[in-house]
Design a protein around this motif. Structure first.
Motif, PDB file in Angstrom:
ATOM      1  N   HIS A   3       0.804  -1.217   0.000  1.00 53.46           N
ATOM      2  CA  HIS A   3       0.000   0.000   0.000  1.00 53.46           C
ATOM      3  C   HIS A   3       0.841   1.272   0.000  1.00 53.46           C
ATOM      4  O   HIS A   3       0.334   2.350  -0.248  1.00 53.46           O
ATOM      5  CB  HIS A   3      -0.953  -0.002   1.194  1.00 53.46           C
ATOM      6  N   THR A   4       2.141   1.181   0.243  1.00 51.01           N
ATOM      7  CA  THR A   4       2.992   2.370   0.273  1.00 51.01           C
ATOM      8  C   THR A   4       3.736   2.595  -1.044  1.00 51.01           C
ATOM      9  O   THR A   4       4.336   3.635  -1.224  1.00 51.01           O
ATOM     10  CB  THR A   4       4.024   2.268   1.407  1.00 51.01           C
ATOM     11  N   GLU A   5       3.716   1.644  -1.945  1.00 53.21           N
ATOM     12  CA  GLU A   5       4.409   1.805  -3.231  1.00 53.21           C
ATOM     13  C   GLU A   5       3.576   2.673  -4.166  1.00 53.21           C
ATOM     14  O   GLU A   5       2.353   2.555  -4.213  1.00 53.21           O
ATOM     15  CB  GLU A   5       4.632   0.442  -3.888  1.00 53.21           C
ATOM     16  N   PRO A   6       4.241   3.541  -4.935  1.00 54.37           N
ATOM     17  CA  PRO A   6       3.486   4.349  -5.901  1.00 54.37           C
ATOM     18  C   PRO A   6       2.908   3.475  -7.009  1.00 54.37           C
ATOM     19  O   PRO A   6       3.492   2.464  -7.381  1.00 54.37           O
ATOM     20  CB  PRO A   6       4.527   5.314  -6.464  1.00 54.37           C
ATOM     21  N   GLU A   7       1.763   3.892  -7.509  1.00 51.28           N
ATOM     22  CA  GLU A   7       1.127   3.174  -8.615  1.00 51.28           C
ATOM     23  C   GLU A   7       1.598   3.783  -9.927  1.00 51.28           C
ATOM     24  O   GLU A   7       1.596   5.004 -10.097  1.00 51.28           O
ATOM     25  CB  GLU A   7      -0.389   3.293  -8.493  1.00 51.28           C
ATOM     26  N   GLU A  43       4.060   8.179 -11.507  1.00 51.51           N
ATOM     27  CA  GLU A  43       3.991   7.297 -10.345  1.00 51.51           C
ATOM     28  C   GLU A  43       3.237   8.056  -9.263  1.00 51.51           C
ATOM     29  O   GLU A  43       3.726   9.062  -8.760  1.00 51.51           O
ATOM     30  CB  GLU A  43       5.388   6.913  -9.866  1.00 51.51           C
ATOM     31  N   VAL A  44       2.045   7.593  -8.932  1.00 48.67           N
ATOM     32  CA  VAL A  44       1.184   8.285  -7.978  1.00 48.67           C
ATOM     33  C   VAL A  44       1.285   7.601  -6.614  1.00 48.67           C
ATOM     34  O   VAL A  44       1.035   6.401  -6.498  1.00 48.67           O
ATOM     35  CB  VAL A  44      -0.285   8.283  -8.451  1.00 48.67           C
ATOM     36  N   LYS A  45       1.645   8.396  -5.617  1.00 50.15           N
ATOM     37  CA  LYS A  45       1.706   7.881  -4.243  1.00 50.15           C
ATOM     38  C   LYS A  45       0.282   7.659  -3.743  1.00 50.15           C
ATOM     39  O   LYS A  45      -0.639   8.391  -4.123  1.00 50.15           O
ATOM     40  CB  LYS A  45       2.421   8.882  -3.341  1.00 50.15           C
ATOM     41  N   PRO A  46       0.087   6.665  -2.877  1.00 46.09           N
ATOM     42  CA  PRO A  46      -1.267   6.392  -2.369  1.00 46.09           C
ATOM     43  C   PRO A  46      -1.920   7.607  -1.706  1.00 46.09           C
ATOM     44  O   PRO A  46      -3.118   7.823  -1.857  1.00 46.09           O
ATOM     45  CB  PRO A  46      -1.057   5.262  -1.360  1.00 46.09           C
ATOM     46  N   GLU A  47      -1.129   8.421  -1.017  1.00 45.32           N
ATOM     47  CA  GLU A  47      -1.704   9.589  -0.338  1.00 45.32           C
ATOM     48  C   GLU A  47      -2.112  10.691  -1.323  1.00 45.32           C
ATOM     49  O   GLU A  47      -2.888  11.581  -0.970  1.00 45.32           O
ATOM     50  CB  GLU A  47      -0.746  10.146   0.719  1.00 45.32           C
ATOM     51  N   ASP A  48      -1.601  10.648  -2.555  1.00 48.51           N
ATOM     52  CA  ASP A  48      -1.951  11.645  -3.579  1.00 48.51           C
ATOM     53  C   ASP A  48      -3.023  11.162  -4.549  1.00 48.51           C
ATOM     54  O   ASP A  48      -3.445  11.909  -5.426  1.00 48.51           O
ATOM     55  CB  ASP A  48      -0.708  12.020  -4.395  1.00 48.51           C
ATOM     56  N   LYS A  49      -3.452   9.927  -4.410  1.00 51.31           N
ATOM     57  CA  LYS A  49      -4.370   9.308  -5.374  1.00 51.31           C
ATOM     58  C   LYS A  49      -5.683  10.082  -5.516  1.00 51.31           C
ATOM     59  O   LYS A  49      -6.164  10.290  -6.632  1.00 51.31           O
ATOM     60  CB  LYS A  49      -4.631   7.860  -4.953  1.00 51.31           C
ATOM     61  N   ASP A  50      -6.263  10.550  -4.417  1.00 48.77           N
ATOM     62  CA  ASP A  50      -7.536  11.276  -4.488  1.00 48.77           C
ATOM     63  C   ASP A  50      -7.406  12.588  -5.257  1.00 48.77           C
ATOM     64  O   ASP A  50      -8.248  12.915  -6.093  1.00 48.77           O
ATOM     65  CB  ASP A  50      -8.084  11.544  -3.090  1.00 48.77           C
TER      66      ASP A  50
END
Length: 98
Positions: A3-7, A43-50
């Motif tokens: 869950h901490t890896e960027p998508e 590469e989108v970090k999980p905290e920036d996804k929204d």
């Protein structure tokens, strides 16, 4: 993927506003190149996804269903090319000079 890896996502720019593109690139730490098709890897970090998805909803870019990986190749004139390996094929990015 934890869950901490960027998508790894591919986007296609729909806006022509260069200031908006520059601000989005800076906010999400995106590379400055774009494919000939108008695609860019990010590469989108999980905290920036929204926030990232909100930018897509507002029409700045569309999110492509592919994943990507970088393959650098240096050219004979000192520049480089980046191939974004996507399924089902490959797309070449404009040359950059560093």
């Amino acid at each position: 993927m934890t869950h901490t890896e960027p998508e790894k996502i591919v986007i296609r720019w729909t806006t022509k506003d260069e200031n908006a593109i520059a601000a989005i690139r800076k906010r999400f730490n995106m590379p400055s190149y774009t494919t000939l098709n108008g695609w860019s890897p990010v590469e989108v970090k999980p905290e920036d996804k929204d926030i990232f998805e909100e930018c897509a909803r507002r029409g700045f870019f569309g999110i492509m269903p592919q994943k990507w990986c970088k393959n650098f190749r240096y050219g004979s004139r000192g520049g480089y090319f980046v191939n974004l390996t996507l399924k089902p094929g490959r797309w070449m990015v404009r040359p950059g000079f560093g």
